[in-house]
Design an enzyme around this catalytic site. Structure first.
Site, PDB file in Angstrom:
ATOM      1  N   SER A  56       0.818  -1.211   0.000  1.00 42.56           N
ATOM      2  CA  SER A  56       0.000   0.000   0.000  1.00 42.56           C
ATOM      3  C   SER A  56       0.855   1.267   0.000  1.00 42.56           C
ATOM      4  CB  SER A  56      -0.971  -0.016   1.182  1.00 42.56           C
ATOM      5  OG  SER A  56      -0.355  -0.542   2.312  1.00 42.56           O
ATOM      6  N   SER A  58       4.516   0.929  -0.629  1.00 42.44           N
ATOM      7  CA  SER A  58       5.868   0.510  -1.010  1.00 42.44           C
ATOM      8  C   SER A  58       5.853  -0.246  -2.319  1.00 42.44           C
ATOM      9  CB  SER A  58       6.450  -0.393   0.068  1.00 42.44           C
ATOM     10  OG  SER A  58       5.652  -1.553   0.172  1.00 42.44           O
ATOM     11  N   SER A 124      16.141 -10.600   1.624  1.00 44.41           N
ATOM     12  CA  SER A 124      16.452 -11.796   0.830  1.00 44.41           C
ATOM     13  C   SER A 124      15.393 -11.941  -0.259  1.00 44.41           C
ATOM     14  CB  SER A 124      16.489 -13.033   1.710  1.00 44.41           C
ATOM     15  OG  SER A 124      15.370 -13.073   2.569  1.00 44.41           O
ATOM     16  N   ALA A 126      12.882 -13.810  -2.411  1.00 46.57           N
ATOM     17  CA  ALA A 126      12.094 -15.051  -2.453  1.00 46.57           C
ATOM     18  C   ALA A 126      11.713 -15.259  -3.918  1.00 46.57           C
ATOM     19  CB  ALA A 126      10.867 -14.924  -1.564  1.00 46.57           C
ATOM     20  N   GLU A 130       4.813 -15.596  -4.019  1.00 45.10           N
ATOM     21  CA  GLU A 130       3.854 -15.962  -2.974  1.00 45.10           C
ATOM     22  C   GLU A 130       3.337 -17.391  -3.127  1.00 45.10           C
ATOM     23  OE1 GLU A 130       0.717 -13.054  -3.164  1.00 45.10           O
ATOM     24  OE2 GLU A 130       2.135 -11.388  -3.108  1.00 45.10           O
ATOM     25  N   ASP A 169      -0.992 -11.349  10.736  1.00 41.81           N
ATOM     26  CA  ASP A 169      -1.571 -11.315   9.384  1.00 41.81           C
ATOM     27  C   ASP A 169      -1.006 -12.486   8.567  1.00 41.81           C
ATOM     28  OD1 ASP A 169      -3.163 -10.484   7.318  1.00 41.81           O
ATOM     29  OD2 ASP A 169      -1.867  -8.837   6.691  1.00 41.81           O
ATOM     30  N   GLU A 173      -0.655 -15.250   1.088  1.00 36.00           N
ATOM     31  CA  GLU A 173       0.014 -14.150   0.360  1.00 36.00           C
ATOM     32  C   GLU A 173       1.288 -13.718   1.073  1.00 36.00           C
ATOM     33  OE1 GLU A 173      -3.255 -14.253   1.049  1.00 36.00           O
ATOM     34  OE2 GLU A 173      -4.359 -12.729  -0.064  1.00 36.00           O
ATOM     35  N   ASP A 187       6.031  -9.681   5.573  1.00 38.41           N
ATOM     36  CA  ASP A 187       5.002  -8.703   5.912  1.00 38.41           C
ATOM     37  C   ASP A 187       4.748  -8.604   7.421  1.00 38.41           C
ATOM     38  OD1 ASP A 187       3.125  -6.795   5.850  1.00 38.41           O
ATOM     39  OD2 ASP A 187       1.626  -7.902   4.696  1.00 38.41           O
TER      40      ASP A 187
HETATM   41  P1  ATP Z   1       1.091  -3.832   2.466  1.00 37.20           P
HETATM   42  O1  ATP Z   1       2.222  -2.908   2.472  1.00 37.20           O
HETATM   43  O2  ATP Z   1      -0.143  -3.247   1.936  1.00 37.20           O
HETATM   44  O3  ATP Z   1       0.906  -4.616   3.736  1.00 37.20           O
HETATM   45  P2  ATP Z   1       2.515  -5.982   1.336  1.00 37.20           P
HETATM   46  O4  ATP Z   1       2.996  -6.325   2.671  1.00 37.20           O
HETATM   47  O5  ATP Z   1       2.040  -7.075   0.472  1.00 37.20           O
HETATM   48  O6  ATP Z   1       1.406  -4.901   1.359  1.00 37.20           O
HETATM   49  P3  ATP Z   1       5.168  -5.448   0.505  1.00 37.20           P
HETATM   50  O7  ATP Z   1       5.813  -6.024   1.713  1.00 37.20           O
HETATM   51  O8  ATP Z   1       5.617  -4.131   0.035  1.00 37.20           O
HETATM   52  O9  ATP Z   1       3.667  -5.165   0.635  1.00 37.20           O
HETATM   53  O10 ATP Z   1       5.288  -6.503  -0.660  1.00 37.20           O
HETATM   54  C1  ATP Z   1       4.611  -6.364  -1.885  1.00 37.20           C
HETATM   55  C2  ATP Z   1       4.758  -7.650  -2.664  1.00 37.20           C
HETATM   56  O11 ATP Z   1       6.115  -7.782  -3.083  1.00 37.20           O
HETATM   57  C3  ATP Z   1       4.478  -8.919  -1.874  1.00 37.20           C
HETATM   58  O12 ATP Z   1       3.131  -9.245  -1.903  1.00 37.20           O
HETATM   59  C4  ATP Z   1       5.342  -9.947  -2.593  1.00 37.20           C
HETATM   60  O13 ATP Z   1       4.646 -10.500  -3.676  1.00 37.20           O
HETATM   61  C5  ATP Z   1       6.519  -9.126  -3.103  1.00 37.20           C
HETATM   62  N1  ATP Z   1       7.644  -9.303  -2.180  1.00 37.20           N
HETATM   63  C6  ATP Z   1       7.808  -8.726  -0.970  1.00 37.20           C
HETATM   64  N2  ATP Z   1       8.959  -9.104  -0.420  1.00 37.20           N
HETATM   65  C7  ATP Z   1       9.559  -9.947  -1.270  1.00 37.20           C
HETATM   66  C8  ATP Z   1      10.790 -10.706  -1.255  1.00 37.20           C
HETATM   67  N3  ATP Z   1      11.611 -10.666  -0.216  1.00 37.20           N
HETATM   68  N4  ATP Z   1      11.074 -11.489  -2.324  1.00 37.20           N
HETATM   69  C9  ATP Z   1      10.219 -11.542  -3.369  1.00 37.20           C
HETATM   70  N5  ATP Z   1       9.056 -10.871  -3.444  1.00 37.20           N
HETATM   71  C10 ATP Z   1       8.723 -10.080  -2.412  1.00 37.20           C
END
Ligand code: ATP
Length: 504
Positions: A56, A58, A124, A126, A130, A169, A173, A187
């Site tokens: 939301s 980032s 790191s 991933a 998801e 949470d 996802e 998250d």
């Molecule tokens: P919000 O900020 O609304 O809670 P969120 O937690 O899903 O949303 P981010 O942590 O910014 O937001 O991550 C956005 C998306 O980026 C994730 O849903 C995931 O698909 C991808 N992502 C986040 N971290 C990683 C990672 N370490 N490796 C690969 N993909 C990632």
């Protein structure tokens, strides 16, 4: 005087010790006496690649460090947006939690840095993304795969709870997969650190933390003045675990409804059912996790903690100490028919489907067992009509065929009722193969078009027996059961259409 922004972001710098300002002229301690800090990274140290996801406030971007060629997922946060939306607290909490966690089943925070407009968190990577799209892709996981991933989630929760951290949470996802298909939980924006935070477990009225389908009943009933006890808070993650195990096996979460309000009502009444084919031991486990009273949930301190949860018969045979070194079971499309697991010959590698057999081999295998009755029904589906013939057939279809309204003016080449399975759930659908090509499916009871199986060059059809056939598409495998036993004919028709469309 430093500005508000500066104060906020000073707090966010890596480690708890204050960082030296670059412009500072203060005398340096003797280098032999100080622990050498690696130089602060900056944006120009990285080549930024594709966007992995958006939150939301980032964006997460794949990035390679130029000097080491190491790959990271860098979470980029816009300072202004963060301040505007008052999210500083969540960002700091996420940073604090990630700094504390040191376990293979969590995303790791390697570094942070900032520039004038943005904050950067080096995480790191991933690589497989998801878990949720993989559940959608294969429909549901078989028992062995569910056991493996549930065990990894339990080890992660055990570690996290031992540090006094609750996730709040947990959902598919937020469970990412690394290159080797092991989990990496992420998250922590909604997380709580129990010892450090005096507002433990306070839940504001009319709001809840988490996601509707996985939220525990105690978080829905706690009012503004009540506090969820520390042990009960951890148990909220155990409730989410129960909902996730159910979803892995059934394909859908246990509490489903059209609105959040209706989902909450179902959660509070513990209103959910197990579909046919849900394995007995897993059913017992889920029933012991989805318990209204948090103190009676398997895995909570009052019920014997994690040792008791790990000893549940569903986890028989799990090597808890070495699971992170094991190769996770390959994700394979499969369906249940009459209590039996019918597996695909293909397995999932990201969203490409690989196969040990060629498609024609699979066909050969079944064709040799084909009955005379089946053979007599064979026909050619691809039409080579003149435009007059086609117009005639189409006007006849318009008059005589009640399904004509769903096919966007296309000529129907084959149709029939099938049971379309998704996880352990099945729905009766009228399947319509038309020129185009299209594969529409219609709810025959309510006469509503429910969707279309998307065609592409990579579509593959796989016959499993006379009733069961799978249609593999990049994002999803469709499991179709023809109660009349003409699965082979469906496969032949779809296959002919594939050849006609892409090899003509
Ligand atoms: P919000 O900020 O609304 O809670 P969120 O937690 O899903 O949303 P981010 O942590 O910014 O937001 O991550 C956005 C998306 O980026 C994730 O849903 C995931 O698909 C991808 N992502 C986040 N971290 C990683 C990672 N370490 N490796 C690969 N993909 C990632």
């Amino acid at each position: 005087m430093p500005s508000m922004l500066t104060l906020v972001f000073r707090k966010l710098k890596v480690g708890s010790k204050p960082q030296k300002e670059e412009s500072s002229m203060a005398p340096q301690p003797d280098a032999s006496q100080q622990r050498v800090q690696p130089p602060k990274k900056q944006r120009s140290d990285f080549e930024f690649g594709k966007i992995l996801g958006e939150g939301s406030y980032s964006e997460v971007v794949q990035a390679t460090e130029k000097t080491t060629r190491k790959e990271y997922a860098i979470k980029v946060l816009l300072k202004r947006q963060m301040i505007r939306e008052n999210k500083q607290k969540y960002v700091m909490r996420e940073r604090d939690v990630l700094t504390r966690l040191n376990h293979p089943f969590f995303v790791k925070l390697y570094f942070t840095f900032q520039d004038k407009d943005r904050l950067y968190f080096g995480l790191s990577l991933a690589k497989r993304g998801e878990l949720l799209p993989y559940i959608h892709k294969v429909g549901s996981f078989d028992e062995c795969t569910t056991r493996f991933y549930s065990a990894e989630i339990i080890l992660a929760l055990e570690h996290m709870h031992s540090l006094g951290i609750i996730h709040r949470d947990l959902k598919p996802e937020n469970i990412l997969l690394n290159e080797d298909w092991h989990i990496q939980i992420t998250d922590f924006g909604s997380a709580k650190i129990l010892e450090a935070d005096s507002s433990d477990g306070i839940v504001r009225a009319n709001s809840f933390v988490g996601t509707a389908q996985y939220v525990s009943p105690e978080l829905l009933t706690t009012n503004r003045t009540e506090r969820v006890e520390k042990s009960a808070s951890k148990c909220s993650d155990l409730w989410a675990l129960g909902a996730i195990i159910y979803q892995l096996l059934a394909g859908l979460p246990p509490f489903r409804a059209g609105t959040e309000y209706l989902i909450f009502q179902k959660i509070l009444k513990l209103e959910y059912v197990f579909p046919d084919g849900f394995p007995e031991k897993a059913r017992d486990l889920v029933q012991k996790l989805l318990v209204i009273d948090p103190k009676k949930r398997l895995g909570c301190d009052e019920c014997g903690g994690y040792p008791k949860l790990k000893a549940h018969p569903f986890f028989q045979g799990v090597d808890w100490d070495n699971i992170h070194k094991q190769t996770p079971p390959a994700l394979k499309p499969f369906t249940m028919l009459d209590g039996e697991e019918i597996h695909s010959d293909y397995y999932v590698d990201d969203f490409n489907i690989l196969t040990p057999n060629s498609l024609s081999d699979v066909f050969e295998k079944i064709n040799t067992n084909e009955t005379e009755n089946e053979k007599t029904h064979s026909k050619k589906y691809v039409l080579d009509h003149s435009s007059e013939e086609r117009a005639h057939l189409l006007s006849k279809q318009e008059k005589d065929v009640k399904w004509h309204q769903f096919v966007e003016g296309n000529l129907i080449l084959k149709m029939g009722l099938v049971d379309k399975r998704k996880g352990l759930f099945a729905r009766r659908r009228q399947l319509l193969l038309t020129e185009g090509p299209h594969l529409y499916y219609v709810d025959p009871e309510n006469m509503v078009l429910k969707g279309e199986i998307p065609w592409s060059r990579t579509l593959k059809v796989e016959a499993k027996n006379f009733k069961t056939f799978f249609v593999h598409t990049p994002n999803r495998t469709y499991y179709l059961i023809d109660p009349e036993g003409y699965a082979l004919e469906w496969c032949r028709a779809i296959d002919e259409m594939m050849h006609y469309t892409y090899q003509a």
